[in-house]
Scaffold this motif. Structure first.
Motif, PDB file in Angstrom:
ATOM      1  N   UNK A 401      23.942  12.012  65.627  1.00 19.86           N
ATOM      2  CA  UNK A 401      23.086  12.528  66.691  1.00 19.86           C
ATOM      3  C   UNK A 401      21.775  11.776  66.863  1.00 19.86           C
ATOM      4  N   UNK A 402      21.408  10.942  65.890  1.00 23.70           N
ATOM      5  CA  UNK A 402      20.114  10.258  65.944  1.00 23.70           C
ATOM      6  C   UNK A 402      20.162   9.038  65.043  1.00 23.70           C
ATOM      7  N   UNK A 403      19.079   8.263  65.072  1.00 24.83           N
ATOM      8  CA  UNK A 403      18.971   7.141  64.141  1.00 24.83           C
ATOM      9  C   UNK A 403      18.662   7.684  62.745  1.00 24.83           C
ATOM     10  N   UNK A 404      18.844   6.821  61.736  1.00 24.39           N
ATOM     11  CA  UNK A 404      18.560   7.242  60.366  1.00 24.39           C
ATOM     12  C   UNK A 404      17.091   7.615  60.194  1.00 24.39           C
ATOM     13  N   UNK A 405      16.202   6.907  60.859  1.00 26.74           N
ATOM     14  CA  UNK A 405      14.777   7.217  60.745  1.00 26.74           C
ATOM     15  C   UNK A 405      14.490   8.612  61.287  1.00 26.74           C
ATOM     16  N   UNK A 406      15.091   8.971  62.421  1.00 28.61           N
ATOM     17  CA  UNK A 406      14.862  10.298  63.018  1.00 28.61           C
ATOM     18  C   UNK A 406      15.410  11.402  62.124  1.00 28.61           C
ATOM     19  N   UNK A 407      16.576  11.166  61.522  1.00 23.11           N
ATOM     20  CA  UNK A 407      17.135  12.152  60.588  1.00 23.11           C
ATOM     21  C   UNK A 407      16.232  12.274  59.369  1.00 23.11           C
ATOM     22  N   UNK A 408      15.708  11.124  58.914  1.00 16.95           N
ATOM     23  CA  UNK A 408      14.821  11.078  57.753  1.00 16.95           C
ATOM     24  C   UNK A 408      13.587  11.962  57.957  1.00 16.95           C
ATOM     25  N   UNK A 409      12.957  11.850  59.123  1.00 21.25           N
ATOM     26  CA  UNK A 409      11.746  12.635  59.414  1.00 21.25           C
ATOM     27  C   UNK A 409      12.082  14.114  59.563  1.00 21.25           C
ATOM     28  N   UNK A 410      13.195  14.415  60.219  1.00 21.56           N
ATOM     29  CA  UNK A 410      13.539  15.787  60.553  1.00 21.56           C
ATOM     30  C   UNK A 410      13.648  16.682  59.325  1.00 21.56           C
ATOM     31  N   UNK A 411      14.186  16.149  58.224  1.00 20.42           N
ATOM     32  CA  UNK A 411      14.388  17.004  57.053  1.00 20.42           C
ATOM     33  C   UNK A 411      13.081  17.455  56.416  1.00 20.42           C
ATOM     34  N   UNK A 412      12.006  16.669  56.586  1.00 16.96           N
ATOM     35  CA  UNK A 412      10.735  17.019  55.978  1.00 16.96           C
ATOM     36  C   UNK A 412      10.001  18.128  56.725  1.00 16.96           C
ATOM     37  N   UNK A 413      10.260  18.271  58.008  1.00 21.46           N
ATOM     38  CA  UNK A 413       9.491  19.204  58.832  1.00 21.46           C
ATOM     39  C   UNK A 413       9.503  20.628  58.258  1.00 21.46           C
ATOM     40  N   UNK A 414      10.657  21.048  57.768  1.00 23.87           N
ATOM     41  CA  UNK A 414      10.777  22.393  57.205  1.00 23.87           C
ATOM     42  C   UNK A 414      10.686  22.402  55.685  1.00 23.87           C
ATOM     43  N   UNK A 415      11.188  21.346  55.047  1.00 27.89           N
ATOM     44  CA  UNK A 415      11.193  21.322  53.579  1.00 27.89           C
ATOM     45  C   UNK A 415       9.793  21.444  52.998  1.00 27.89           C
ATOM     46  N   UNK A 416       8.790  20.824  53.650  1.00 28.41           N
ATOM     47  CA  UNK A 416       7.443  20.849  53.071  1.00 28.41           C
ATOM     48  C   UNK A 416       6.802  22.232  53.117  1.00 28.41           C
ATOM     49  N   UNK A 417       7.430  23.188  53.788  1.00 30.42           N
ATOM     50  CA  UNK A 417       6.850  24.536  53.826  1.00 30.42           C
ATOM     51  C   UNK A 417       6.932  25.233  52.460  1.00 30.42           C
ATOM     52  N   UNK A 418       7.723  24.684  51.528  1.00 31.16           N
ATOM     53  CA  UNK A 418       7.763  25.277  50.181  1.00 31.16           C
ATOM     54  C   UNK A 418       6.683  24.677  49.274  1.00 31.16           C
ATOM     55  N   UNK A 419       5.949  23.675  49.768  1.00 36.16           N
ATOM     56  CA  UNK A 419       4.986  22.969  48.921  1.00 36.16           C
ATOM     57  C   UNK A 419       3.885  23.865  48.352  1.00 36.16           C
TER      58      UNK A 419
END
Length: 497
Positions: A401-419
């Motif tokens: 659905x996207x480039x590897x870079x776009x997939x790479x960024x997308x996973x962090x958007x929600x994951x960092x909410x546990x920081x």
């Protein structure tokens, strides 16, 4: 004039099959040597908490530098030019992120016998809401990361073989290898293959950049080409680009450091000295790996001009093929790179799948669905859930659905909410449980909505806006609604060393 593909035809098929069989062999060897894999969460998911310095270093290396780095970062450098030098910086900052919490979390994992990252949340806050929400955010990040690896292996093999092995065939083949290998070997098999592929990958990447400089002209030639035809790739970014740059650094510093599968590697270390020495070794890798891949992407601008977005995703494979066609030395060096890339991607995908399975089996199934389930049953549930997850991700990876870079960024958007829960919880005994949960859920909703409508005020990623609101609620709530003396005492008992 068209170059003959060094890895085309049977050569590419033979290399792919050989590395697949080698990984299967390691998984089978580990299974036969460690029969306790089937009955112990600690053995299956953490390798018995006995990984040595070299093995731990290479398993960290494979987690940090895999398909998204080798296959995905060079094309991003190709597309945006010298601005992508930030990739070296944010890989350095990932190590800074680790040092914020890794040594202390390791000590607490030994004190309280943690197996999964959610074990820490459960122990520290004793809140079903925080544990379940944190587990689902981790599963989202892990699923996204696994998709990234599946896309990377398809793009990598297709590019390296010049299309002889189609993208979809490569993805299916290595999914099957990964599932069998993951089912058999657990964390030990992952760590052993990481050691094998890490050596091949480091050697191959260095030879790739040397060959690129020799045969494609190096940085001066690419810079002259960009100055003439793509000057925007040489210039300084505009204000929005600079703010995006810094937000990317912050997003990666926090997000990559709290990868759930990276945290499980922290738990797997033989002792604290082993963990610290492995992280010291990792501090040099941004220059040796990310820096080299950045150079490959820049040189590729001149080597293969005017590739569109999806064509550029196969840049590394295309360059490796041309270099391998030159002489026998470069041919065998690129075989090592080819095999190292494949093994790196699959080893990372395998470790992601392992952690994904552990969160479902131990944290959700074992804690909230069937608390009386044996460890053997939990492992079986984890394996089955992993197969189902891969089946769903295969549908997405079939046509990425996207480039590897776009997939790479997308996973962090929600994951960092546990920081905030992970990092503040390690040091602040007055952290208020309800405020942590409220901040986490509000930050998640805000980041999700902003991502969905593609809203990035001031060029800052939506995940960071969510994290800012999350942190404000967490800190202000902890001052407004102070914990009781008993709760402080209990928190001090848990986080005290």
């Amino acid at each position: 004039m068209e170059q003959e593909l060094a890895f085309g035809g049977w050569a590419g098929i033979l290399i792919m099959a050989s590395y697949g069989l080698l990984m299967l062999g390691i998984g089978l060897f580990t299974f036969l040597r460690n029969r306790n894999l089937r009955n112990s969460n600690e053995e299956y998911y953490l390798g018995g908490k006995g990984l040595s310095i070299m093995v731990l270093f290479f398993t960290f290396y494979a987690t940090q530098y895999s398909g998204n780095t080798i296959i995905g970062y060079a094309p991003q450098g190709y597309r945006i030019g010298f601005e992508w030098i930030q990739s070296i910086t944010f890989m350095i900052l990932v190590m800074v992120g680790y040092l914020l919490f890794a040594p202390r979390l390791y000590a607490l994992s030994r004190k309280h016998n943690f197996i999964t990252p959610s074990d820490w949340l459960d122990k520290r806050f004793r809140s079903k809401g925080i544990t379940i929400l944190g587990s689902f955010l981790m599963l989202y990040g892990l699923g996204n990361y696994l998709l990234e690896q599946l896309v990377a292996v398809g793009q990598g093999v297709s590019g390296l073989t010049g299309g002889t092995i189609p993208y979809q065939i490569a993805v299916v083949f290595f999914i099957i290898i990964m599932l069998i290998y993951s089912w058999l070997g657990g964390m030990r098999a992952v760590a052993y293959t990481d050691t094998m592929q890490g050596i091949a990958l480091l050697f191959g990447v260095c030879i790739l950049v040397i060959g690129s400089i020799i045969y494609f002209g190096g940085l001066p030639t690419s810079a002259n080409y960009m100055a003439t035809l793509s000057p925007e790739k040489l210039g300084v970014p505009e204000a929005s680009g600079i703010s995006g740059w810094f937000s990317m650094l912050l997003l990666t510093c926090i997000g990559a450091a709290i990868y759930p599968h990276a945290i499980q590697r922290i738990f797997s270390a033989k002792n604290e000295s082993t963990l610290k020495n492995s992280l010291i070794g990792m501090a040099w890798m941004p220059f040796i790996t990310t820096g080299v891949i950045f150079l490959v992407g820049i040189i590729g601008i001149n080597a293969f001009p005017k590739l569109d977005v999806m064509e550029s995703e196969q840049l590394v494979g295309m360059m490796a093929n041309v270099i391998a066609s030159q002489n026998a030395f470069f041919y065998w060096a690129m075989i090592l790179l080819f095999g190292g890339i494949i093994a790196a991607i699959i080893s990372t995908a395998d470790s992601v799948l392992l952690t994904f399975s552990s969160v479902i089996s131990k944290d959700l199934y074992g804690k909230f669905i069937n608390s009386k389930a044996s460890e053997h049953k939990q492992i079986i549930v984890g394996k089955i859930s992993g197969i189902l997850a891969v089946a769903v991700l295969l549908l997405l990876a079939w046509y990425p659905p996207a480039t590897l870079y776009e997939i790479f960024v997308l996973k962090f958007e929600l994951l960092i909410q546990i920081a905030p829960a992970f990092i503040l919880g390690l040091y602040w005994k007055k952290l208020h449980t309800a405020s942590v949960f409220t901040g986490m859920i509000v930050g998640t909703i805000l980041a999700s909505l902003m991502t969905f409508i593609n809203m990035e005020p001031l060029g800052v990623f939506s995940g960071l806006w969510g994290l800012l609101v999350n942190l404000i609620i967490c800190v202000c709530g902890s001052y407004l609604f102070q914990v009781t003396t008993e709760e402080q005492t209990e928190a001090e008992r848990i986080i005290g060393l």
